[in-house]
Motif scaffolding. Sequence first.
Motif, PDB file in Angstrom:
ATOM      1  N   CYS A  24     -16.049   1.526  35.033  1.00 40.31           N
ATOM      2  CA  CYS A  24     -17.372   0.941  35.261  1.00 40.31           C
ATOM      3  C   CYS A  24     -17.225  -0.507  35.730  1.00 40.31           C
ATOM      4  O   CYS A  24     -16.636  -1.347  35.053  1.00 40.31           O
ATOM      5  CB  CYS A  24     -18.212   1.013  33.992  1.00 40.31           C
ATOM      6  N   PHE A  25     -17.799  -0.811  36.881  1.00 35.91           N
ATOM      7  CA  PHE A  25     -17.713  -2.153  37.441  1.00 35.91           C
ATOM      8  C   PHE A  25     -18.431  -3.171  36.557  1.00 35.91           C
ATOM      9  O   PHE A  25     -17.932  -4.270  36.336  1.00 35.91           O
ATOM     10  CB  PHE A  25     -18.309  -2.183  38.852  1.00 35.91           C
ATOM     11  N   LEU A  26     -19.612  -2.820  36.054  1.00 34.32           N
ATOM     12  CA  LEU A  26     -20.368  -3.747  35.217  1.00 34.32           C
ATOM     13  C   LEU A  26     -19.592  -4.114  33.962  1.00 34.32           C
ATOM     14  O   LEU A  26     -19.537  -5.283  33.574  1.00 34.32           O
ATOM     15  CB  LEU A  26     -21.719  -3.150  34.827  1.00 34.32           C
ATOM     16  N   HIS A  27     -19.001  -3.120  33.318  1.00 36.62           N
ATOM     17  CA  HIS A  27     -18.218  -3.379  32.108  1.00 36.62           C
ATOM     18  C   HIS A  27     -17.052  -4.321  32.419  1.00 36.62           C
ATOM     19  O   HIS A  27     -16.821  -5.291  31.693  1.00 36.62           O
ATOM     20  CB  HIS A  27     -17.711  -2.068  31.506  1.00 36.62           C
ATOM     21  N   LYS A  28     -16.346  -4.059  33.495  1.00 32.24           N
ATOM     22  CA  LYS A  28     -15.208  -4.900  33.866  1.00 32.24           C
ATOM     23  C   LYS A  28     -15.647  -6.331  34.145  1.00 32.24           C
ATOM     24  O   LYS A  28     -15.012  -7.292  33.708  1.00 32.24           O
ATOM     25  CB  LYS A  28     -14.504  -4.335  35.097  1.00 32.24           C
ATOM     26  N   GLN A  29     -16.744  -6.486  34.879  1.00 33.37           N
ATOM     27  CA  GLN A  29     -17.224  -7.810  35.253  1.00 33.37           C
ATOM     28  C   GLN A  29     -17.713  -8.593  34.034  1.00 33.37           C
ATOM     29  O   GLN A  29     -17.382  -9.763  33.875  1.00 33.37           O
ATOM     30  CB  GLN A  29     -18.347  -7.692  36.286  1.00 33.37           C
ATOM     31  N   ILE A  30     -18.491  -7.944  33.175  1.00 34.04           N
ATOM     32  CA  ILE A  30     -18.991  -8.626  31.978  1.00 34.04           C
ATOM     33  C   ILE A  30     -17.839  -8.973  31.050  1.00 34.04           C
ATOM     34  O   ILE A  30     -17.828 -10.045  30.435  1.00 34.04           O
ATOM     35  CB  ILE A  30     -20.060  -7.760  31.268  1.00 34.04           C
ATOM     36  N   LYS A  31     -16.856  -8.094  30.959  1.00 36.11           N
ATOM     37  CA  LYS A  31     -15.685  -8.352  30.127  1.00 36.11           C
ATOM     38  C   LYS A  31     -14.924  -9.573  30.642  1.00 36.11           C
ATOM     39  O   LYS A  31     -14.479 -10.415  29.864  1.00 36.11           O
ATOM     40  CB  LYS A  31     -14.778  -7.124  30.111  1.00 36.11           C
ATOM     41  N   LYS A  32     -14.813  -9.672  31.955  1.00 38.96           N
ATOM     42  CA  LYS A  32     -14.117 -10.805  32.556  1.00 38.96           C
ATOM     43  C   LYS A  32     -14.876 -12.106  32.309  1.00 38.96           C
ATOM     44  O   LYS A  32     -14.294 -13.128  31.985  1.00 38.96           O
ATOM     45  CB  LYS A  32     -13.973 -10.591  34.066  1.00 38.96           C
ATOM     46  N   GLU A  33     -16.203 -12.072  32.438  1.00 36.85           N
ATOM     47  CA  GLU A  33     -17.011 -13.281  32.316  1.00 36.85           C
ATOM     48  C   GLU A  33     -17.334 -13.650  30.870  1.00 36.85           C
ATOM     49  O   GLU A  33     -17.388 -14.834  30.534  1.00 36.85           O
ATOM     50  CB  GLU A  33     -18.317 -13.119  33.079  1.00 36.85           C
ATOM     51  N   ARG A  37     -16.314  -8.328  23.494  1.00 33.57           N
ATOM     52  CA  ARG A  37     -17.462  -8.077  22.619  1.00 33.57           C
ATOM     53  C   ARG A  37     -18.769  -8.075  23.402  1.00 33.57           C
ATOM     54  O   ARG A  37     -19.649  -7.255  23.151  1.00 33.57           O
ATOM     55  CB  ARG A  37     -17.520  -9.126  21.510  1.00 33.57           C
ATOM     56  N   ARG A  38     -18.906  -8.982  24.334  1.00 35.71           N
ATOM     57  CA  ARG A  38     -20.127  -9.056  25.156  1.00 35.71           C
ATOM     58  C   ARG A  38     -20.261  -7.798  26.004  1.00 35.71           C
ATOM     59  O   ARG A  38     -21.346  -7.236  26.134  1.00 35.71           O
ATOM     60  CB  ARG A  38     -20.085 -10.299  26.047  1.00 35.71           C
ATOM     61  N   ALA A  39     -19.174  -7.328  26.566  1.00 42.10           N
ATOM     62  CA  ALA A  39     -19.204  -6.118  27.388  1.00 42.10           C
ATOM     63  C   ALA A  39     -19.567  -4.902  26.547  1.00 42.10           C
ATOM     64  O   ALA A  39     -20.361  -4.057  26.958  1.00 42.10           O
ATOM     65  CB  ALA A  39     -17.857  -5.912  28.077  1.00 42.10           C
ATOM     66  N   HIS A  40     -18.996  -4.818  25.358  1.00 42.86           N
ATOM     67  CA  HIS A  40     -19.291  -3.691  24.467  1.00 42.86           C
ATOM     68  C   HIS A  40     -20.762  -3.717  24.058  1.00 42.86           C
ATOM     69  O   HIS A  40     -21.432  -2.688  24.037  1.00 42.86           O
ATOM     70  CB  HIS A  40     -18.383  -3.758  23.239  1.00 42.86           C
ATOM     71  N   ARG A  41     -21.262  -4.907  23.741  1.00 46.08           N
ATOM     72  CA  ARG A  41     -22.673  -5.058  23.364  1.00 46.08           C
ATOM     73  C   ARG A  41     -23.590  -4.637  24.512  1.00 46.08           C
ATOM     74  O   ARG A  41     -24.621  -4.003  24.307  1.00 46.08           O
ATOM     75  CB  ARG A  41     -22.944  -6.498  22.956  1.00 46.08           C
ATOM     76  N   PHE A  42     -23.210  -5.002  25.741  1.00 42.76           N
ATOM     77  CA  PHE A  42     -23.990  -4.598  26.906  1.00 42.76           C
ATOM     78  C   PHE A  42     -24.044  -3.072  27.010  1.00 42.76           C
ATOM     79  O   PHE A  42     -25.112  -2.493  27.200  1.00 42.76           O
ATOM     80  CB  PHE A  42     -23.391  -5.168  28.198  1.00 42.76           C
ATOM     81  N   CYS A  43     -22.904  -2.436  26.867  1.00 42.82           N
ATOM     82  CA  CYS A  43     -22.846  -0.977  26.989  1.00 42.82           C
ATOM     83  C   CYS A  43     -23.720  -0.290  25.946  1.00 42.82           C
ATOM     84  O   CYS A  43     -24.392   0.689  26.245  1.00 42.82           O
ATOM     85  CB  CYS A  43     -21.404  -0.485  26.856  1.00 42.82           C
ATOM     86  N   ILE A  44     -23.729  -0.801  24.750  1.00 42.72           N
ATOM     87  CA  ILE A  44     -24.488  -0.178  23.676  1.00 42.72           C
ATOM     88  C   ILE A  44     -25.979  -0.448  23.798  1.00 42.72           C
ATOM     89  O   ILE A  44     -26.798   0.455  23.626  1.00 42.72           O
ATOM     90  CB  ILE A  44     -23.966  -0.654  22.304  1.00 42.72           C
ATOM     91  N   ASN A  45     -26.351  -1.689  24.089  1.00 42.59           N
ATOM     92  CA  ASN A  45     -27.755  -2.088  24.022  1.00 42.59           C
ATOM     93  C   ASN A  45     -28.515  -2.066  25.335  1.00 42.59           C
ATOM     94  O   ASN A  45     -29.734  -1.924  25.321  1.00 42.59           O
ATOM     95  CB  ASN A  45     -27.871  -3.486  23.420  1.00 42.59           C
ATOM     96  N   GLU A  46     -27.846  -2.221  26.464  1.00 43.55           N
ATOM     97  CA  GLU A  46     -28.554  -2.395  27.719  1.00 43.55           C
ATOM     98  C   GLU A  46     -28.303  -1.300  28.758  1.00 43.55           C
ATOM     99  O   GLU A  46     -29.144  -1.063  29.609  1.00 43.55           O
ATOM    100  CB  GLU A  46     -28.210  -3.756  28.322  1.00 43.55           C
ATOM    101  N   CYS A  47     -27.183  -0.660  28.685  1.00 48.08           N
ATOM    102  CA  CYS A  47     -26.817   0.342  29.682  1.00 48.08           C
ATOM    103  C   CYS A  47     -27.544   1.666  29.421  1.00 48.08           C
ATOM    104  O   CYS A  47     -27.654   2.110  28.275  1.00 48.08           O
ATOM    105  CB  CYS A  47     -25.307   0.566  29.647  1.00 48.08           C
ATOM    106  N   THR A  48     -28.023   2.300  30.470  1.00 42.23           N
ATOM    107  CA  THR A  48     -28.732   3.576  30.315  1.00 42.23           C
ATOM    108  C   THR A  48     -27.783   4.675  29.844  1.00 42.23           C
ATOM    109  O   THR A  48     -28.212   5.591  29.129  1.00 42.23           O
ATOM    110  CB  THR A  48     -29.409   4.003  31.625  1.00 42.23           C
ATOM    111  N   VAL A  49     -26.526   4.593  30.213  1.00 44.79           N
ATOM    112  CA  VAL A  49     -25.546   5.574  29.745  1.00 44.79           C
ATOM    113  C   VAL A  49     -25.327   5.399  28.246  1.00 44.79           C
ATOM    114  O   VAL A  49     -25.234   6.384  27.509  1.00 44.79           O
ATOM    115  CB  VAL A  49     -24.212   5.445  30.520  1.00 44.79           C
ATOM    116  N   GLY A  50     -25.302   4.160  27.779  1.00 42.85           N
ATOM    117  CA  GLY A  50     -25.181   3.898  26.353  1.00 42.85           C
ATOM    118  C   GLY A  50     -26.356   4.470  25.576  1.00 42.85           C
ATOM    119  O   GLY A  50     -26.197   5.002  24.483  1.00 42.85           O
TER     120      GLY A  50
END
Length: 61
Positions: A24-33, A37-50
Amino acid sequence: MKEAERKELLANMEYVMGYYCEGCFLHKQIKKEGGRRRAHRFCINECTVGDKLKEFGGKLS
């Protein structure tokens, strides 16, 4: 819940994660920036797949 239903839900979860989450590009980018933990939180709370995965998890309980 019957064992067959549980196995089907788990298989569906594996498919969704493999199809949408692997690479997932979004996960990689958020993880880099923002870090892991921020990327994992995004996946759980904001991503439609989550959201879909949480729905599957709710059915398992």
